[in-house]
Design a protein around this motif. Structure first.
Motif, PDB file in Angstrom:
ATOM      1  N   TYR A   3       0.856  -1.178   0.000  1.00 42.51           N
ATOM      2  CA  TYR A   3       0.000   0.000   0.000  1.00 42.51           C
ATOM      3  C   TYR A   3       0.901   1.239   0.000  1.00 42.51           C
ATOM      4  O   TYR A   3       2.075   1.168   0.390  1.00 42.51           O
ATOM      5  CB  TYR A   3      -0.949  -0.023   1.200  1.00 42.51           C
ATOM      6  CG  TYR A   3      -2.214  -0.822   0.910  1.00 42.51           C
ATOM      7  CD1 TYR A   3      -2.142  -2.206   0.728  1.00 42.51           C
ATOM      8  CD2 TYR A   3      -3.455  -0.204   0.785  1.00 42.51           C
ATOM      9  CE1 TYR A   3      -3.281  -2.941   0.437  1.00 42.51           C
ATOM     10  CE2 TYR A   3      -4.597  -0.936   0.496  1.00 42.51           C
ATOM     11  CZ  TYR A   3      -4.503  -2.302   0.320  1.00 42.51           C
ATOM     12  OH  TYR A   3      -5.639  -3.023   0.022  1.00 42.51           O
ATOM     13  N   CYS A  21      -1.896  -0.607  11.798  1.00 41.85           N
ATOM     14  CA  CYS A  21      -1.010  -1.464  10.995  1.00 41.85           C
ATOM     15  C   CYS A  21      -0.484  -2.631  11.845  1.00 41.85           C
ATOM     16  O   CYS A  21       0.195  -2.419  12.847  1.00 41.85           O
ATOM     17  CB  CYS A  21       0.165  -0.659  10.441  1.00 41.85           C
ATOM     18  SG  CYS A  21       1.279  -1.685   9.460  1.00 41.85           S
ATOM     19  N   PRO A  22      -0.762  -3.876  11.427  1.00 35.68           N
ATOM     20  CA  PRO A  22      -0.374  -5.034  12.249  1.00 35.68           C
ATOM     21  C   PRO A  22       1.122  -5.315  12.250  1.00 35.68           C
ATOM     22  O   PRO A  22       1.613  -6.059  13.110  1.00 35.68           O
ATOM     23  CB  PRO A  22      -1.150  -6.193  11.616  1.00 35.68           C
ATOM     24  CG  PRO A  22      -1.386  -5.782  10.205  1.00 35.68           C
ATOM     25  CD  PRO A  22      -1.525  -4.282  10.232  1.00 35.68           C
ATOM     26  N   VAL A  23       1.846  -4.750  11.295  1.00 38.25           N
ATOM     27  CA  VAL A  23       3.286  -5.017  11.232  1.00 38.25           C
ATOM     28  C   VAL A  23       4.129  -3.758  11.471  1.00 38.25           C
ATOM     29  O   VAL A  23       5.339  -3.761  11.264  1.00 38.25           O
ATOM     30  CB  VAL A  23       3.679  -5.689   9.887  1.00 38.25           C
ATOM     31  CG1 VAL A  23       3.057  -7.074   9.788  1.00 38.25           C
ATOM     32  CG2 VAL A  23       3.281  -4.835   8.690  1.00 38.25           C
ATOM     33  N   CYS A  25       4.585  -0.948   9.920  1.00 38.94           N
ATOM     34  CA  CYS A  25       5.455  -0.548   8.804  1.00 38.94           C
ATOM     35  C   CYS A  25       5.147   0.860   8.292  1.00 38.94           C
ATOM     36  O   CYS A  25       5.575   1.228   7.201  1.00 38.94           O
ATOM     37  CB  CYS A  25       5.393  -1.574   7.683  1.00 38.94           C
ATOM     38  SG  CYS A  25       3.848  -1.608   6.781  1.00 38.94           S
ATOM     39  N   ILE A  26       4.409   1.672   9.084  1.00 40.89           N
ATOM     40  CA  ILE A  26       4.124   3.051   8.692  1.00 40.89           C
ATOM     41  C   ILE A  26       4.898   3.993   9.610  1.00 40.89           C
ATOM     42  O   ILE A  26       4.777   3.927  10.835  1.00 40.89           O
ATOM     43  CB  ILE A  26       2.608   3.356   8.759  1.00 40.89           C
ATOM     44  CG1 ILE A  26       1.822   2.330   7.923  1.00 40.89           C
ATOM     45  CG2 ILE A  26       2.348   4.785   8.260  1.00 40.89           C
ATOM     46  CD1 ILE A  26       0.318   2.485   7.999  1.00 40.89           C
ATOM     47  N   ILE A  43       4.757   4.293   3.936  1.00 40.35           N
ATOM     48  CA  ILE A  43       4.662   2.850   4.167  1.00 40.35           C
ATOM     49  C   ILE A  43       5.921   2.176   3.636  1.00 40.35           C
ATOM     50  O   ILE A  43       6.337   2.426   2.499  1.00 40.35           O
ATOM     51  CB  ILE A  43       3.419   2.270   3.468  1.00 40.35           C
ATOM     52  CG1 ILE A  43       2.151   2.789   4.171  1.00 40.35           C
ATOM     53  CG2 ILE A  43       3.451   0.746   3.468  1.00 40.35           C
ATOM     54  CD1 ILE A  43       0.858   2.460   3.451  1.00 40.35           C
ATOM     55  N   CYS A  48       5.176  -4.149   4.275  1.00 43.94           N
ATOM     56  CA  CYS A  48       3.716  -4.146   4.164  1.00 43.94           C
ATOM     57  C   CYS A  48       3.208  -5.515   3.723  1.00 43.94           C
ATOM     58  O   CYS A  48       3.742  -6.105   2.783  1.00 43.94           O
ATOM     59  CB  CYS A  48       3.296  -3.088   3.143  1.00 43.94           C
ATOM     60  SG  CYS A  48       1.528  -3.061   2.780  1.00 43.94           S
ATOM     61  N   ILE A  49       2.165  -6.009   4.418  1.00 39.66           N
ATOM     62  CA  ILE A  49       1.589  -7.314   4.059  1.00 39.66           C
ATOM     63  C   ILE A  49       0.280  -7.152   3.284  1.00 39.66           C
ATOM     64  O   ILE A  49      -0.474  -8.110   3.118  1.00 39.66           O
ATOM     65  CB  ILE A  49       1.376  -8.199   5.306  1.00 39.66           C
ATOM     66  CG1 ILE A  49       0.448  -7.513   6.319  1.00 39.66           C
ATOM     67  CG2 ILE A  49       2.722  -8.542   5.953  1.00 39.66           C
ATOM     68  CD1 ILE A  49      -0.016  -8.421   7.464  1.00 39.66           C
ATOM     69  N   GLU A  50      -0.004  -5.919   2.847  1.00 39.00           N
ATOM     70  CA  GLU A  50      -1.167  -5.650   1.980  1.00 39.00           C
ATOM     71  C   GLU A  50      -2.494  -6.021   2.627  1.00 39.00           C
ATOM     72  O   GLU A  50      -3.388  -6.533   1.951  1.00 39.00           O
ATOM     73  CB  GLU A  50      -1.024  -6.391   0.643  1.00 39.00           C
ATOM     74  CG  GLU A  50       0.238  -6.040  -0.120  1.00 39.00           C
ATOM     75  CD  GLU A  50       0.367  -6.850  -1.399  1.00 39.00           C
ATOM     76  OE1 GLU A  50      -0.465  -6.661  -2.291  1.00 39.00           O
ATOM     77  OE2 GLU A  50       1.290  -7.678  -1.478  1.00 39.00           O
ATOM     78  N   CYS A  51      -2.620  -5.769   3.924  1.00 35.57           N
ATOM     79  CA  CYS A  51      -3.878  -6.132   4.592  1.00 35.57           C
ATOM     80  C   CYS A  51      -4.979  -5.116   4.329  1.00 35.57           C
ATOM     81  O   CYS A  51      -6.166  -5.421   4.473  1.00 35.57           O
ATOM     82  CB  CYS A  51      -3.645  -6.287   6.093  1.00 35.57           C
ATOM     83  SG  CYS A  51      -3.376  -4.714   6.954  1.00 35.57           S
ATOM     84  N   GLY A  52      -4.600  -3.873   4.013  1.00 29.48           N
ATOM     85  CA  GLY A  52      -5.604  -2.856   3.703  1.00 29.48           C
ATOM     86  C   GLY A  52      -6.184  -2.127   4.901  1.00 29.48           C
ATOM     87  O   GLY A  52      -7.015  -1.226   4.741  1.00 29.48           O
ATOM     88  N   ALA A  53      -5.779  -2.484   6.102  1.00 33.76           N
ATOM     89  CA  ALA A  53      -6.347  -1.859   7.308  1.00 33.76           C
ATOM     90  C   ALA A  53      -6.127  -0.348   7.322  1.00 33.76           C
ATOM     91  O   ALA A  53      -7.010   0.426   7.690  1.00 33.76           O
ATOM     92  CB  ALA A  53      -5.743  -2.497   8.557  1.00 33.76           C
ATOM     93  N   CYS A  54      -4.970   0.073   6.909  1.00 34.89           N
ATOM     94  CA  CYS A  54      -4.648   1.507   6.924  1.00 34.89           C
ATOM     95  C   CYS A  54      -5.556   2.299   5.988  1.00 34.89           C
ATOM     96  O   CYS A  54      -6.049   3.374   6.334  1.00 34.89           O
ATOM     97  CB  CYS A  54      -3.193   1.719   6.534  1.00 34.89           C
ATOM     98  SG  CYS A  54      -2.745   0.950   4.953  1.00 34.89           S
TER      99      CYS A  54
END
Ligand code: SF4
Length: 86
Positions: A3, A21-23, A25-26, A43, A48-54
């Motif tokens: 992202y 962000c779960p990892v 990375c922001i 980011i 980034c694991i591309e979860c889309g939460a952000c």
């Protein structure tokens, strides 16, 4: 793939994304020394694991999957990555 944070973040830096962000990375986060000096948040594309939460929580809709970044903001893909290259 990752992202990407784009232009609407500039001058806003609202940090909802940082909190979800779960990892983590922001960056910079509000407790990092760089925070007051940057225009926007970035980011890390390598983490980034591309979860889309952000993207879901961004109050100014600044965050897009790299494949969906609007044409006028494509340069932000590189701008986010550059922040982590130092
Ligand atoms: Fe973090 Fe998920 Fe957003 Fe990537 S998509 S920056 S992992 S919250």
């Amino acid at each position: 793939m990752a992202y990407v944070i784009t232009e609407p973040c500039k001058g806003v830096k609202s940090t909802e994304c940082v909190n979800v962000c779960p990892v983590n990375c922001i960056h910079p986060t509000p407790d990092e020394p760089d925070f007051p000096n940057v225009e926007q948040l970035y980011i890390n594309p390598d983490e980034c694991i591309e979860c889309g939460a952000c993207a879901s929580v961004c109050p100014v809709n600044a965050i897009f999957h790299e494949n969906d970044v609007p044409e006028q903001w494509r340069e932000y893909i590189e701008i986010n990555a550059r922040y982590y290259r130092g």
